[in-house]
Enzyme design. Structure first.
Site, short mmCIF file in Angstrom:
data_model
loop_
_atom_site.label_atom_id
_atom_site.label_comp_id
_atom_site.label_asym_id
_atom_site.label_seq_id
_atom_site.Cartn_x
_atom_site.Cartn_y
_atom_site.Cartn_z
N THR A 239 41.33 -5.55 42.78
CA THR A 239 41.48 -6.63 41.80
C THR A 239 41.23 -6.14 40.37
O THR A 239 41.90 -6.58 39.44
CB THR A 239 40.56 -7.80 42.17
OG1 THR A 239 40.97 -8.30 43.46
CG2 THR A 239 40.64 -8.93 41.18
N HIS B 266 28.40 -6.93 41.57
CA HIS B 266 29.76 -6.40 41.46
C HIS B 266 30.79 -7.53 41.35
O HIS B 266 31.72 -7.47 40.55
CB HIS B 266 30.05 -5.50 42.67
CG HIS B 266 31.41 -4.89 42.68
ND1 HIS B 266 31.75 -3.83 41.86
CD2 HIS B 266 32.51 -5.17 43.42
CE1 HIS B 266 33.00 -3.50 42.09
NE2 HIS B 266 33.48 -4.30 43.03
N THR C 40 25.65 -7.89 45.76
CA THR C 40 25.36 -7.32 44.45
C THR C 40 26.11 -8.08 43.36
O THR C 40 26.94 -8.94 43.64
CB THR C 40 25.78 -5.83 44.39
OG1 THR C 40 27.20 -5.75 44.44
CG2 THR C 40 25.17 -5.04 45.55
N ARG D 6 42.31 -20.60 51.67
CA ARG D 6 43.16 -20.67 50.48
C ARG D 6 44.32 -19.67 50.53
O ARG D 6 45.06 -19.51 49.57
CB ARG D 6 42.31 -20.44 49.23
CG ARG D 6 41.37 -21.61 48.97
CD ARG D 6 40.13 -21.22 48.18
NE ARG D 6 39.27 -22.35 47.93
CZ ARG D 6 38.43 -22.89 48.82
NH1 ARG D 6 38.33 -22.37 50.03
NH2 ARG D 6 37.68 -23.94 48.52
N CYS E 194 41.79 -10.85 45.48
CA CYS E 194 40.76 -11.62 46.16
C CYS E 194 39.43 -10.90 46.03
O CYS E 194 39.32 -9.74 46.42
CB CYS E 194 41.12 -11.81 47.64
SG CYS E 194 39.85 -12.69 48.56
N VAL E 195 38.45 -11.59 45.46
CA VAL E 195 37.11 -11.05 45.33
C VAL E 195 36.17 -11.98 46.10
O VAL E 195 36.12 -13.18 45.81
CB VAL E 195 36.67 -10.95 43.86
CG1 VAL E 195 35.33 -10.25 43.74
CG2 VAL E 195 37.72 -10.22 43.02
N ILE E 196 35.49 -11.43 47.07
CA ILE E 196 34.58 -12.21 47.90
C ILE E 196 33.14 -11.82 47.53
O ILE E 196 32.81 -10.63 47.47
CB ILE E 196 34.84 -11.96 49.40
CG1 ILE E 196 36.29 -12.38 49.74
CG2 ILE E 196 33.83 -12.71 50.27
CD1 ILE E 196 36.74 -12.00 51.14
N TRP F 145 43.01 -4.29 48.16
CA TRP F 145 41.69 -4.62 48.69
C TRP F 145 41.73 -6.05 49.23
O TRP F 145 42.30 -6.93 48.59
CB TRP F 145 40.65 -4.50 47.58
CG TRP F 145 39.24 -4.50 48.08
CD1 TRP F 145 38.38 -5.56 48.08
CD2 TRP F 145 38.53 -3.40 48.64
NE1 TRP F 145 37.19 -5.18 48.62
CE2 TRP F 145 37.25 -3.85 48.97
CE3 TRP F 145 38.85 -2.07 48.89
CZ2 TRP F 145 36.28 -3.03 49.54
CZ3 TRP F 145 37.90 -1.26 49.46
CH2 TRP F 145 36.64 -1.73 49.77
N GLU G 80 42.13 -3.47 39.04
CA GLU G 80 43.33 -2.80 38.53
C GLU G 80 44.50 -3.74 38.25
O GLU G 80 45.54 -3.32 37.75
CB GLU G 80 43.76 -1.70 39.52
CG GLU G 80 42.80 -0.53 39.60
CD GLU G 80 41.56 -0.79 40.43
OE1 GLU G 80 40.55 -0.11 40.20
OE2 GLU G 80 41.59 -1.68 41.33
#
Length: 171
Positions: free
Chosen positions: A64, A96, A94, A135, A88-90, A30, A66
């Site tokens: 991410t 989430h 929500t 980054r 990477c979580v953007i 992802w 997993e």
């Protein structure tokens, strides 16, 4: 120190040789535009410091969330010295983001202790895509480089403290 004040690809001090190290990298598919760049940075940095390409094992997981189980699989089923978890979580609209960031942070922390081996947190948690790009090889360097150097230093520390080698790296 805030990332905006530091380049993630510039390191102070000596970095041990990684020529006898085997490193596993588990990477989230992802946000691949970002995570692919982070993996490239990590692999290039490991090789730059002596790790042979044959001692770098990369496996993909869907997202991410997993990463924790993927890292545990590395610890259980391979002979790697360290694991780098890259994701990477953007931030979105929500909650989430909060749930994923909290769970992967806690999971990676627990794996470090449970597996008694370095499991490196190479996860970007950003407010927007531009911060992630900055980054992942952009103006703030590459978090993958930082994760690779961290894995090398932690493996060296573990080997020294276990008596496996006398690096005296942290004296």
């Amino acid at each position: 120190m805030a990332t905006e004040l530091k380049n993630l690809s510039v390191f102070d001090g000596e970095i041990p040789s990684a020529n006898d190290m085997k490193i596993g990298i588990v990477v989230a598919e992802w946000n691949w535009q970002i995570t692919g760049a982070l993996v490239k940075g990590a692999v290039d940095t490991l090789k730059k410091h002596g790790c042979s390409e044959s001692n770098i094992v990369v496996k993909k997981v869907p997202g991410t969330f997993e990463l924790t189980l993927g890292a545990q699989f590395f610890a259980e089923y391979t002979d790697v010295d360290a694991i780098i978890a890259i994701g990477c979580v953007i931030q979105g609209d929500t909650r989430h983001f909060d749930f994923i960031c909290d769970s992967v942070t806690q999971g990676i922390t627990e794996l470090n202790l449970k597996c008694n081996m370095p499991v490196i947190f190479g996860v970007l948690t950003t407010n927007d895509l531009q911060q992630a790009l900055d980054r992942a090889g952009g103006k703030h360097g590459n978090k993958g480089d930082e994760a690779a150097v961290t894995s090398i230093k932690m493996v060296a520390l573990q080997k020294e403290m276990s008596g496996e080698t006398d690096l005296s790296f942290y004296e």
